[in-house]
Write a protein that holds these residues in place. Structure first.
Motif, PDB file in Angstrom:
ATOM      1  N   ALA A 108       0.805  -1.214   0.000  1.00  0.00           N
ATOM      2  CA  ALA A 108       0.000   0.000   0.000  1.00  0.00           C
ATOM      3  C   ALA A 108       0.843   1.271   0.000  1.00  0.00           C
ATOM      4  N   ILE A 109       1.943   1.291   0.762  1.00  0.00           N
ATOM      5  CA  ILE A 109       2.693   2.551   0.868  1.00  0.00           C
ATOM      6  C   ILE A 109       3.345   2.924  -0.463  1.00  0.00           C
ATOM      7  N   PRO A 110       4.099   2.017  -1.126  1.00  0.00           N
ATOM      8  CA  PRO A 110       4.650   2.428  -2.425  1.00  0.00           C
ATOM      9  C   PRO A 110       3.568   2.762  -3.453  1.00  0.00           C
ATOM     10  N   MET A 111       2.542   1.907  -3.526  1.00  0.00           N
ATOM     11  CA  MET A 111       1.497   2.154  -4.530  1.00  0.00           C
ATOM     12  C   MET A 111       0.740   3.446  -4.253  1.00  0.00           C
ATOM     13  N   GLY A 112       0.345   3.609  -2.995  1.00  0.00           N
ATOM     14  CA  GLY A 112      -0.440   4.795  -2.631  1.00  0.00           C
ATOM     15  C   GLY A 112       0.354   6.070  -2.838  1.00  0.00           C
ATOM     16  N   THR A 113       1.640   6.043  -2.439  1.00  0.00           N
ATOM     17  CA  THR A 113       2.452   7.249  -2.584  1.00  0.00           C
ATOM     18  C   THR A 113       2.669   7.567  -4.063  1.00  0.00           C
ATOM     19  N   THR A 114       2.930   6.521  -4.862  1.00  0.00           N
ATOM     20  CA  THR A 114       3.126   6.755  -6.298  1.00  0.00           C
ATOM     21  C   THR A 114       1.876   7.393  -6.907  1.00  0.00           C
ATOM     22  N   ILE A 115       0.723   6.838  -6.574  1.00  0.00           N
ATOM     23  CA  ILE A 115      -0.517   7.406  -7.121  1.00  0.00           C
ATOM     24  C   ILE A 115      -0.677   8.849  -6.681  1.00  0.00           C
ATOM     25  N   ALA A 116      -0.375   9.104  -5.394  1.00  0.00           N
ATOM     26  CA  ALA A 116      -0.540  10.465  -4.878  1.00  0.00           C
ATOM     27  C   ALA A 116       0.383  11.434  -5.617  1.00  0.00           C
ATOM     28  N   ILE A 117       1.652  11.043  -5.785  1.00  0.00           N
ATOM     29  CA  ILE A 117       2.600  11.929  -6.482  1.00  0.00           C
ATOM     30  C   ILE A 117       2.141  12.133  -7.919  1.00  0.00           C
ATOM     31  N   TYR A 118       1.711  11.039  -8.534  1.00  0.00           N
ATOM     32  CA  TYR A 118       1.270  11.152  -9.924  1.00  0.00           C
ATOM     33  C   TYR A 118       0.084  12.111 -10.037  1.00  0.00           C
ATOM     34  N   LEU A 119      -0.906  11.921  -9.166  1.00  0.00           N
ATOM     35  CA  LEU A 119      -2.108  12.760  -9.277  1.00  0.00           C
ATOM     36  C   LEU A 119      -1.813  14.209  -8.934  1.00  0.00           C
ATOM     37  N   SER A 120      -0.925  14.436  -7.966  1.00  0.00           N
ATOM     38  CA  SER A 120      -0.713  15.816  -7.540  1.00  0.00           C
ATOM     39  C   SER A 120       0.289  16.550  -8.422  1.00  0.00           C
TER      40      SER A 120
END
Lengths: 311, 312
Positions: free
Chosen positions: A102-114
């Motif tokens: 969850a942490i790598p995936m969630g952070t990647t998605i967050a960086i990508y979206l933001s």
């Protein structure tokens, strides 16, 4: 206000009485509203009261040392052992697997979206993530048991039908939306001027994201990770369905094991008499669960304070 | 300085490398998002495919049964509906009142601070712990037993933080001039709340309530903990109907009835060794997913609509 018509002493006292009544009802309403707000405090008090009072009865029968050091958990057998580490190991292993997803995936998605995506992608992606986060955990449990486990068994043929691994992986997917959405909020709150400074120095987007935005948003990221840990440690149904419920002191995610939460479910499904030692074990287990969550929260608060950036 | 200067080619290579990394990362971001999407599709798709043969009217009107082929979800969906009713009736007034208090009345002092910290922390408490709370307090101390009332109140406590937070956010978005205008014409604080603040905050509150209820309807762990039965082949007594010869059900007897809910029915079916029940679990899971996803979709749509329409 015109005094010509209603200026007798009678009407004035009437108006004062009305005023007093109005004042009284205002106070009453304020008190009612306050009582509603206090319910949340009462809930906490209730949780602590129930867990502690039942656990005290439990620890009168089971020494604390045995509880912490015994390597067997067989509370319902004749030869009863109460080693909570057995359940804690299952909880920690499954949570670790979940967080590694969850942490790598969630952070990647967050960086990508933001930092990368255009607003239209974000407008669509965020609700989709919310839908993913809204799926009932029992459905995820079904998914882990009947889809992910058979799939993993093709890669690892020796994987048993119940395992911490498949439960943990699905738990990770379940947690991704929480991390992604909270981290994205934190990163979007970073002032544009910081990014512009970095771009002006010739940084690429990725460099800016990793070296400027992430450090600046770290306290928000930490908060989202803490929430994720709380979710993982407290998750119940995925583990009850897909990880098997036999107590097993193991650090190997390929094995089936019970966790604190799935043990509580298992006992609740049976019919233990109120007040028996078996009944009290679930409160001792619940207290352990809360203490673990609390420990991670305190650690997280400390991290946040240590790495908070001011701008 | 002069020695360190890069040639144009080197600079171009650096830029190209940076851009490549950017592109790779972007692809990873899209991949991660796609995984989430694929999971949703796989889940729904698998449930539809597996459960399709059981998704007919009989499935909704039959009770649970020992034979997988004739088992249905009647007691489960009725139970879920009734529990949600209790939850909504408890959580909405309490949550809205608490939100209004914290935004419009509370003074900045330590009591308010404790309440606020508390609400934040409650949101992170694992749901099974609410089950233990309910088992100790509602089931045994208050003597509500393993009833619809206990379950509804438990889930109400569980979603209370969601309702409070969304109420507060909705109220905070209302500009101060609304309050000033109302008070300037002589309204009391409560009148201001009653006729202005709460109505204007209503769409936001409703969004929070729906999201909360969508969470509650899928919650399994706390309800199992309070001891909901997994095999129920009857419905709670309908008000004013005859339960037994000569015994008429009171208007609130259903509150005290034993019950089961959708997630528990699914759990029961997934934990049976007979694979025939997997089909039932898939069909029931699809029904539950449809309920939850449509509730969430309504909430998201409502919020989207609200953001577009409000102009102060």
């Amino acid at each position: 206000m015109s005094l010509s018509k209603n200026s007798g002493p009678h009407t004035v006292s009437d108006r004062l009485a009305h005023n007093a009544l109005r004042h009284f009802s205002e106070r009453l309403i304020e008190m009612l509203l306050f009582a509603a707000a206090a319910v949340s405090v009462l809930t906490t008090v209730g949780i602590v009261y129930v867990l502690v009072s039942e656990s005290i009865h439990f620890f009168q029968n089971v020494p604390l040392v045995d509880f912490l050091t015994d390597t067997q958990w067989t509370p319902l057998f004749d030869d009863a052992h109460f080693g909570i580490m057995v359940l804690v190991s299952g909880t920690l292993v499954s949570s670790a697997v979940a967080l590694l997803v969850a942490i790598p995936m969630g952070t990647t998605i967050a960086i990508y979206l933001s930092e990368f995506s255009n607003p239209r992608v974000r407008e669509i992606a965020k609700p989709v993530l919310e839908l993913l986060g809204g799926i009932p955990t029992i459905v995820f449990g079904y998914f882990a048991l009947l889809m992910v486990t058979p799939l993993l068994q093709k890669i690892f043929p020796e994987l048993p039908g119940f395992s911490l691994l498949s439960a943990g992986l699905v738990m990770g997917i379940m947690i991704v939306p929480y991390i992604a959405s909270l981290s994205e909020d934190a990163m979007r709150a970073v002032p544009m001027s910081l990014r512009e400074g970095s771009y002006a120095m010739g940084s690429t987007r990725l460099h800016t994201a990793i070296h400027v935005v992430v450090p600046a948003a770290f306290s928000g990221l930490a908060a989202s990770y803490i929430l994720a840990i709380s979710r993982a440690v407290g998750e119940t149904m995925i583990l009850a369905v897909a990880a098997g419920m036999q107590p097993n002191l193991t650090w190997n995610p390929m094995e089936p094991a019970a966790t604190i939460t799935s043990y509580i479910v298992q006992v609740a499904l049976g019919d233990l008499p109120h007040g028996s030692l078996g009944y009290q074990t679930i409160f001792a287990a619940g207290l352990t669960l809360i203490l673990i969550t609390l420990a991670f929260n305190i650690l997280g608060q400390w991290l946040r304070r240590k790495f908070r950036e001011n701008y | 300085m002069q020695q360190n200067a890069l040639t144009t080619e080197q600079v171009r290579a650096l830029i190209a490398k940076g851009k490549l990394k950017d592109t790779i990362f972007q692809a990873m971001g899209i991949l991660c998002l796609a995984i989430g999407l694929v999971v949703i599709f796989l889940l729904v798709g698998d449930m539809v495919m597996r459960g399709a043969e059981r998704l007919n009217l009989d499935f909704f009107t039959n009770f649970a049964s020992r034979r997988a082929g004739s088992a249905g979800i009647l007691s489960a969906w009725v139970g879920s509906l009734l529990v949600m009713t209790v939850t909504a009736f408890a959580a909405v007034p309490l949550g809205v009142a608490a939100g209004v208090y914290l935004e419009e009345y509370a003074k900045r002092n330590w009591i308010t601070e404790i309440i606020e910290i508390n609400i934040t922390n409650l949101a992170a408490v694992p749901s099974i712990v609410y089950g233990l709370l309910a088992l100790g307090i509602f089931v045994y101390q208050f003597g509500f037993g393993q009833s619809i009332l206990s379950a509804g109140l438990t889930l109400a406590l569980l979603i209370l933080p969601i309702v409070i937070v969304s109420t507060r956010e909705a109220i905070r978005a209302i500009p101060a001039m609304i309050r000033e205008g109302s008070m300037a014409v002589g309204a009391t604080r409560w009148q201001t709340c009653r006729y202005h603040i709460i109505p204007y905050a209503m769409p936001g509150i409703l969004t929070g309530v729906i999201i909360g209820l969508a969470r509650a309807i899928g919650e399994t762990a706390p309800i199992i903990t309070i001891g909901a039965l997994t095999f129920i082949a009857f419905l709670p007594p309908l008000p004013f109907t005859e339960m037994a010869p000569g015994v008429t059900a009171g208007p609130f007897d259903w509150l005290m009835s034993p019950f089961t809910v959708m997630p528990i029915q699914i759990f029961n079916w997934t934990s049976r060794p007979d694979p025939a029940f997997e089909i039932n679990a898939a069909a029931a899971g699809f029904v539950l997913m449809a309920m939850v996803l449509s509730m969430n979709a309504v909430a998201i749509w409502l919020r989207y609509k609200m953001r577009k329409n409000i102009k102060w």
